[in-house]
Design a protein around this motif. Structure first.
Motif, PDB file in Angstrom:
ATOM      1  N   HIS A   1       0.812  -1.212   0.000  1.00  0.00           N
ATOM      2  CA  HIS A   1       0.000   0.000   0.000  1.00  0.00           C
ATOM      3  C   HIS A   1       0.849   1.266   0.000  1.00  0.00           C
ATOM      4  O   HIS A   1       0.343   2.350  -0.289  1.00  0.00           O
ATOM      5  N   GLU A   2       2.127   1.144   0.343  1.00  0.00           N
ATOM      6  CA  GLU A   2       3.004   2.317   0.335  1.00  0.00           C
ATOM      7  C   GLU A   2       3.635   2.552  -1.027  1.00  0.00           C
ATOM      8  O   GLU A   2       4.227   3.610  -1.252  1.00  0.00           O
ATOM      9  N   ARG A   3       3.515   1.607  -1.924  1.00  0.00           N
ATOM     10  CA  ARG A   3       4.080   1.761  -3.266  1.00  0.00           C
ATOM     11  C   ARG A   3       2.960   2.176  -4.216  1.00  0.00           C
ATOM     12  O   ARG A   3       2.544   1.422  -5.091  1.00  0.00           O
ATOM     13  N   THR A   4       2.495   3.376  -4.038  1.00  0.00           N
ATOM     14  CA  THR A   4       1.302   3.825  -4.764  1.00  0.00           C
ATOM     15  C   THR A   4       1.536   3.964  -6.265  1.00  0.00           C
ATOM     16  O   THR A   4       0.576   3.880  -7.034  1.00  0.00           O
ATOM     17  N   GLU A   5       2.767   4.190  -6.674  1.00  0.00           N
ATOM     18  CA  GLU A   5       3.007   4.287  -8.116  1.00  0.00           C
ATOM     19  C   GLU A   5       2.867   2.925  -8.787  1.00  0.00           C
ATOM     20  O   GLU A   5       2.317   2.823  -9.877  1.00  0.00           O
ATOM     21  N   ALA A   6       3.355   1.886  -8.122  1.00  0.00           N
ATOM     22  CA  ALA A   6       3.260   0.541  -8.696  1.00  0.00           C
ATOM     23  C   ALA A   6       1.887  -0.071  -8.478  1.00  0.00           C
ATOM     24  O   ALA A   6       1.359  -0.766  -9.349  1.00  0.00           O
ATOM     25  N   HIS A   7       1.294   0.183  -7.300  1.00  0.00           N
ATOM     26  CA  HIS A   7       0.004  -0.410  -6.954  1.00  0.00           C
ATOM     27  C   HIS A   7      -0.889   0.654  -6.317  1.00  0.00           C
ATOM     28  O   HIS A   7      -0.911   0.809  -5.091  1.00  0.00           O
ATOM     29  N   PRO A   8      -1.619   1.412  -7.115  1.00  0.00           N
ATOM     30  CA  PRO A   8      -2.434   2.492  -6.549  1.00  0.00           C
ATOM     31  C   PRO A   8      -3.701   2.008  -5.842  1.00  0.00           C
ATOM     32  O   PRO A   8      -4.296   2.770  -5.084  1.00  0.00           O
ATOM     33  N   LEU A   9      -4.094   0.743  -6.072  1.00  0.00           N
ATOM     34  CA  LEU A   9      -5.337   0.233  -5.481  1.00  0.00           C
ATOM     35  C   LEU A   9      -5.008  -0.940  -4.552  1.00  0.00           C
ATOM     36  O   LEU A   9      -5.048  -2.110  -4.953  1.00  0.00           O
ATOM     37  N   VAL A  10      -4.671  -0.625  -3.310  1.00  0.00           N
ATOM     38  CA  VAL A  10      -4.325  -1.658  -2.337  1.00  0.00           C
ATOM     39  C   VAL A  10      -5.104  -1.416  -1.053  1.00  0.00           C
ATOM     40  O   VAL A  10      -5.048  -0.327  -0.476  1.00  0.00           O
TER      41      VAL A  10
END
Length: 534
Positions: free
Chosen positions: A336-345
Motif C-alpha cells: 500500500h506504500e508503493r502507490t506508483e506501482a500499486h495504486p489500489l491496495v
C-alpha cells in the motif's frame, strides 16, 4: 529499480514525522513560547549568573536535534555513541519535557503533533544548555559534554518521547536486519550477510524498565494500540518504515524477550532479485509469467530466508490496474506504500480484542483475518494476498486462493515436501473434523507453485546470502486408500555443488497453457537455456 543503486534507508520507526518537521502553526508559539521562556528562566538559562567567573560565556545551545546524525552508523559507531550517553540525564530531561508538553497542551488543546515535537526539541535544547552551563561553571569546559554528546543526548530524549527510545539507535544501524533481545543487557544484532554479534551496552536499566518501554511503544499506536504486560504477555506489531516487532513478557519467559525484524527491501522487483543473484533470469521470467497468469504461489523457507522479500518481488509483477487486498496479522508487505506501482491496495491487519471470548469465540473489538477476507471480497478485489501463514491464517489463505486470482502467501518449513505436510497440520489444528484427504485435496486444487528459499554461505565472499533453491509445481497425486497426497514436480532446482539454479522437469500442460495466455514461450524452459543463479 536496482537494489544496489537505490536501497531504502534504515527503518524510520517513528509514528510521527520528525525529519525536517514543519514549523509550528502561527498560534502555537504564543502560548507555548511563554511556557518555554518560563521554563528557561526556572532552569537558569538566559539569565546572568553573578557567581560566574569573569569573562565567562555560556556555550551555545546544541543544534536542533534531528534523526540524521544517528542514521547509517555502523554497529561499532552506534555502540560507542551509546556508551557516552548519560542515561540518567536523558530520563530526567524526558520527564521535564513531558511535563512541559502537558502544560503546553493545556494552554493550547489544538496543538498538533508537529508543534509538540518542535517544542520538545526547543525545550530539550534549553535543558541541555543549562546543564552544560552548570558543568562548565563547576568543573570547567573540558568536563562538560562535547558537541557530539549534546547532539546524542538531545536525540536520545526525542527518541524516548516519540520513537523507540534506546532501541532506536539499534534500528538505525546500517544494514541491521534483526535485533534479538533476551533481557535488558543481552542484545544481539544481525547485520546483512553476517552472523549475530553481541551489542556491548544494555538498552534499559533493568528488565522491568524494558517491559515498560515496550508497553509504551505498543500503547501509543492510536486506535491500533495494544498493551504489553504480564497480563498480556504476547505482542506483535508492525512498525512504520518496514519492521516487525515480536515480544513476550514475564512470566511466560524467564526474561523479557524482544525481536525486531527490519525489512530493508520493501521496494523490490524480480529484476532486483536477479541482480543480487537470488534467482536466475530464466526462473525470474517464468515466475513473472506465473503471476501475470493468475497462478497461486507460496514462498516457503525458514526464518530470514528471504520469503517476504521474494513475495514483494512477485507482487511487483501484478499489473498496476489490478485491485489488491493484503491480509496480515502485522503489516509487513507494505504494498500500500508503493502507490506508483500499486495504486489500489487495501491493507488489512488483524486487531486483537479485549476481555473474555464471546459465544462465537471472539473477543470484543477483535477483527479476524477471516473477517478481513470477507470484507475484501465486497471490494471487488482482483488479488487477495495473505501474508505470513503461521496458524489460523491457513484458512484465510485457502479461501483467498479459492476466491481470487493469483493469491500469494509465505510459509515456514524446510522443503516443498515439508510445506505440504505443514499446511495439512495447520488445517487440522483448529479442532474441527477436517480429514487429511480433504486437506490434500484443497492444497492440490488451490495452490499451483511452491517457491523454496534458503540462506547459503557464498563461497567467494564467505557471507550469507539468500537464494531460490527450488520452484515446484503442485499436482494431484494418486489415490491411496482414499487419500491422494499431492505430488511435487521441480521445475527449477538449486545445485549446491555448482551454486546454480538448474532447469528440471517441464510444467504440466495445463500450467503451460495458462502461461501461453500471457505470452510466455515454453521454449524458455529448454535445457539448452540454463542460466547460473550466482
Amino acid at each position: 529499480m536496482s537494489t544496489n543503486d537505490s536501497q531504502p534507508g534504515p527503518a524510520d520507526l517513528g509514528s510521527l514525522p520528525f525529519l525536517n518537521p514543519p514549523a509550528p502553526r502561527e498560534h502555537a508559539p504564543a502560548a507555548a513560547g511563554h511556557l518555554l521562556r518560563s521554563a528557561t528562566r526556572a532552569a537558569g538559562v538566559g539569565r546572568i549568573d553573578p557567581t560566574a567567573p569573569a569573562g565567562f560565556t555560556p556555550p551555545p545551545a546544541p543544534p536542533t536535534p534531528v534523526a540524521a546524525p544517528l542514521r547509517d552508523r555502523s554497529a561499532a559507531a552506534a555502540g560507542a555513541a551509546q556508551g557516552q550517553i548519560p542515561w540518567e540525564a536523558v530520563g530526567e530531561f524526558r520527564e521535564a519535557v513531558a511535563t512541559f508538553l502537558a502544560e503546553a497542551g493545556q494552554a493550547d488543546p489544538t496543538m498538533s503533533d508537529e508543534d509538540r515535537q518542535n517544542l520538545a526539541r526547543q525545550h530539550t535544547a534549553e535543558l541541555i544548555r543549562a546543564r552544560v552551563d552548570d558543568m562548565t561553571r563547576a568543573r570547567g569546559s573540558e568536563a562538560a559534554w562535547s558537541a557530539d554528546q549534546q547532539t546524542d543526548v538531545a536525540q536520545a530524549v526525542f527518541d524516548a518521547m516519540f520513537r523507540l527510545g534506546r532501541l532506536q539507535p539499534l534500528v538505525d544501524i546500517k544494514d541491521v536486519e534483526n535485533i534479538d533481545i533476551i533481557g535488558h543487557d543481552n542484545v544481539w544484532l544481525t547485520i546483512a550477510g553476517e552472523d549475530r554479534v553481541k551489542y556491548p551496552h544494555p538498552i534499559a536499566l533493568n528488565d522491568d524498565e524494558l517491559e515498560r518501554e515496550i508497553n509504551f511503544i505498543a500503547t501509543r499506536r492510536g486506535e491500533g494500540g495494544r498493551s504489553f504486560s504480564s497480563a498480556r504477555p504476547t505482542l506483535h506489531l508492525d512498525l512504520p518504515g518496514g519492521a516487525r516487532l515480536a515480544a513476550n513478557a514475564r512470566p511466560i519467559l524467564q526474561r523479557v524477550g524482544l525481536t525486531i525484524r527490519i525489512h530493508r527491501h520493501v521496494d523490490i522487483s524480480l529484476a532486483d532479485q536477479v541482480a543480487s543473484h537470488t534467482i536466475s533470469q530464466t526462473a525470474a521470467r517464468f515466475l513473472d509469467a506465473c503471476v501475470k497468469a493468475g497462478l497461486s504461489l507460496v514462498t516457503n523457507g525458514f526464518q530470514s530466508s528471504g520469503k517476504t522479500t521474494m513475495l514483494r518481488a512477485l507482487a511487483d509483477c501484478i499489473p498496476s490496474h489490478e485491485k489488491i487486498a493484503t491480509i496480515e496479522n502485522e503489516r509487513e508487505l507494505y504494498l500500500h506504500e508503493r502507490t506508483e506501482a500499486h495504486p489500489l491496495v487495501l491493507a488489512y491487519e488483524y486487531r486483537p480484542g479485549e476481555g473474555e471470548p464471546g459465544v462465537d469465540g471472539a473477543r470484543s473489538g477483535e477483527y479476524s483475518l477471516i473477517q478481513a477476507l470477507k470484507d475484501s471480497l465486497r471490494h471487488t478485489t482482483d488479488r487477495i494476498i495473505v501474508g505470513e501463514v503461521r496458524g489460523e491464517e491457513i484458512k484465510a489463505m485457502l479461501q483467498a486462493m479459492q476466491s481470487g486470482i493469483g493469491s500469494m502467501s509465505t510459509l515456514h518449513s524446510q522443503s516443498p515436501e515439508d510445506s505440504i505436510e505443514r499446511m495439512v497440520t495447520l488445517m487440522m489444528s483448529d479442532g474441527t473434523n477436517t480429514t487429511p484427504a480433504y486437506c490434500y485435496r484443497q492444497i492440490a486444487q488451490n495452490i499451483d507453485l511452491i517457491v523454496q528459499m534458503a540462506r547459503i554461505r557464498d563461497r567467494e565472499t564467505g557471507r550469507m546470502r539468500r537464494v531460490v533453491t527450488e520452484i515446484s509445481e503442485i499436482q494431484p497425486g494418486e489415490d491411496s486408500y482414499g487419500v491422494a497426497r499431492p505430488t511435487l514436480s521441480p521445475i527449477f532446482a538449486f545445485d549446491r555443488t555448482s551454486h546454480t539454479l538448474e532447469l528440471g522437469t517441464l510444467p504440466s500442460r495445463g500450467l503451460l497453457e495458462k502461461l501461453a495466455d500471457v505470452g510466455y514461450d515454453e521454449r524458455e524452459l529448454s535445457p539448452y537455456g540454463k542460466e547460473e543463479a550466482s
